[in-house]
Design a protein around this motif. Sequence first.
Motif, PDB file in Angstrom:
ATOM      1  N   GLU A 172       0.776  -1.219   0.036  1.00 26.71           N
ATOM      2  CA  GLU A 172       0.167  -0.034  -0.005  1.00 26.71           C
ATOM      3  C   GLU A 172       0.961   1.176  -0.118  1.00 26.71           C
ATOM      4  OE1 GLU A 172      -3.964  -1.782   2.304  1.00 26.71           O
ATOM      5  OE2 GLU A 172      -2.603  -0.577   3.188  1.00 26.71           O
ATOM      6  N   GLU A 173       2.013   1.242   0.966  1.00 27.74           N
ATOM      7  CA  GLU A 173       2.775   2.517   0.838  1.00 27.74           C
ATOM      8  C   GLU A 173       3.424   2.731  -0.354  1.00 27.74           C
ATOM      9  OE1 GLU A 173       5.565   1.762   4.177  1.00 27.74           O
ATOM     10  OE2 GLU A 173       3.608   1.430   5.474  1.00 27.74           O
ATOM     11  N   GLN A 174       3.804   1.682  -0.977  1.00 25.65           N
ATOM     12  CA  GLN A 174       4.649   1.968  -2.348  1.00 25.65           C
ATOM     13  C   GLN A 174       3.681   2.079  -3.685  1.00 25.65           C
ATOM     14  OE1 GLN A 174       7.903  -0.955  -2.614  1.00 25.65           O
ATOM     15  NE2 GLN A 174       7.811  -1.423  -0.436  1.00 25.65           N
TER      16      GLN A 174
END
Length: 277
Positions: A81-83
């Motif tokens: 999700e963060e990337q």
Amino acid sequence: LRQLLDGPRTPAPPRHANSPRPSKVQADELPRALAQHEFVNHYQPKVELATGRWVGVETLVRWQHPVHGLVSPDQFIGLAEEQGLIGELTRQVLRRALRDSREWTSQQRHLQVAVNISMDSLSALDFPDQIAAEAAAAGVALSSLVLEVTESRLMAHPLATVDALTRLRLKRVSVAIDDFGTGHSSLTQLRDIPFDELKIDRSFVHGAWRDASLRSIVESSLGLAGQLGMSTVAEGVEDEADWQLLRQAGCQLAQGYFIARPMPAEELDAWQLRWAT
Ligand code: C2E
Ligand code: CA
Ligand code: CA
Ligand code: CA
């Protein structure tokens, strides 16, 4: 199964060897893993509490890591999700699930297939159309698809999300609110989003038979779902006492280690034989 429905104890199903190992996966490995298709789908059966009938599966992704072995999603979903890679990961998981679904249908098995979707993905404008295109390409009816959603830490685009979920439901895709009752999935979401299915989080389910507060939470969740016209699933049904309580409380579907652990598609046949006898 018959014994289970009638009462006397049955031995616990064998443990499936998919417990997460301590992992040292690096965030920068994800692009490679996606390119090399290192992610694999496991499936956990969902069964009807009243009859024991097998009605569906939940798709749970694992990372078949070249060094660390089978890695649990808790260790990489957040990173993806963060990337900004969760979209591609979801696409791979969904494609595989749709292909397996078509295979089951060709074997006269009519199973609803649930896939976990991050709320982040839902804010993409064309998400509902992408889902429809994938299902059409795989030859799978949208009505056999369930999308399980949990509110992520920050719900960035609430309006876009509500819009996407509404358009999906118009296409006959079912939408489930996952982990209901936890901080991530709350009453606010029930107000804003029309869900088809409510999944009671396993932290309320396992052991509710010997804990009056848990039992109240389970029963109120079931009552609420009934009044809002949603079907109900209990996750984390780990033993026969859990099963009996949920069944008496009128919950529709159950999922948990008592029934089966998540497993590769190839193991579902053997599980079904054990379960049905
Ligand atoms: P979840 O959606 O709440 O999935 C249920 C989790 O509970 C799964 O963990 C499952 O293996 C585990 N479980 C099932 N029955 C029992 C039981 O009786 N007792 C206990 N203690 N646990 C049980 P898993 O497979 O490690 O997945 C963890 C989470 O990762 C999932 O929670 C879901 O939020 C996320 N996830 C898994 N696959 C995907 C995916 O393809 N996409 C996204 N976005 N998230 C995924
Ligand atoms: Ca889920
Ligand atoms: Ca859940
Ligand atoms: Ca959960």
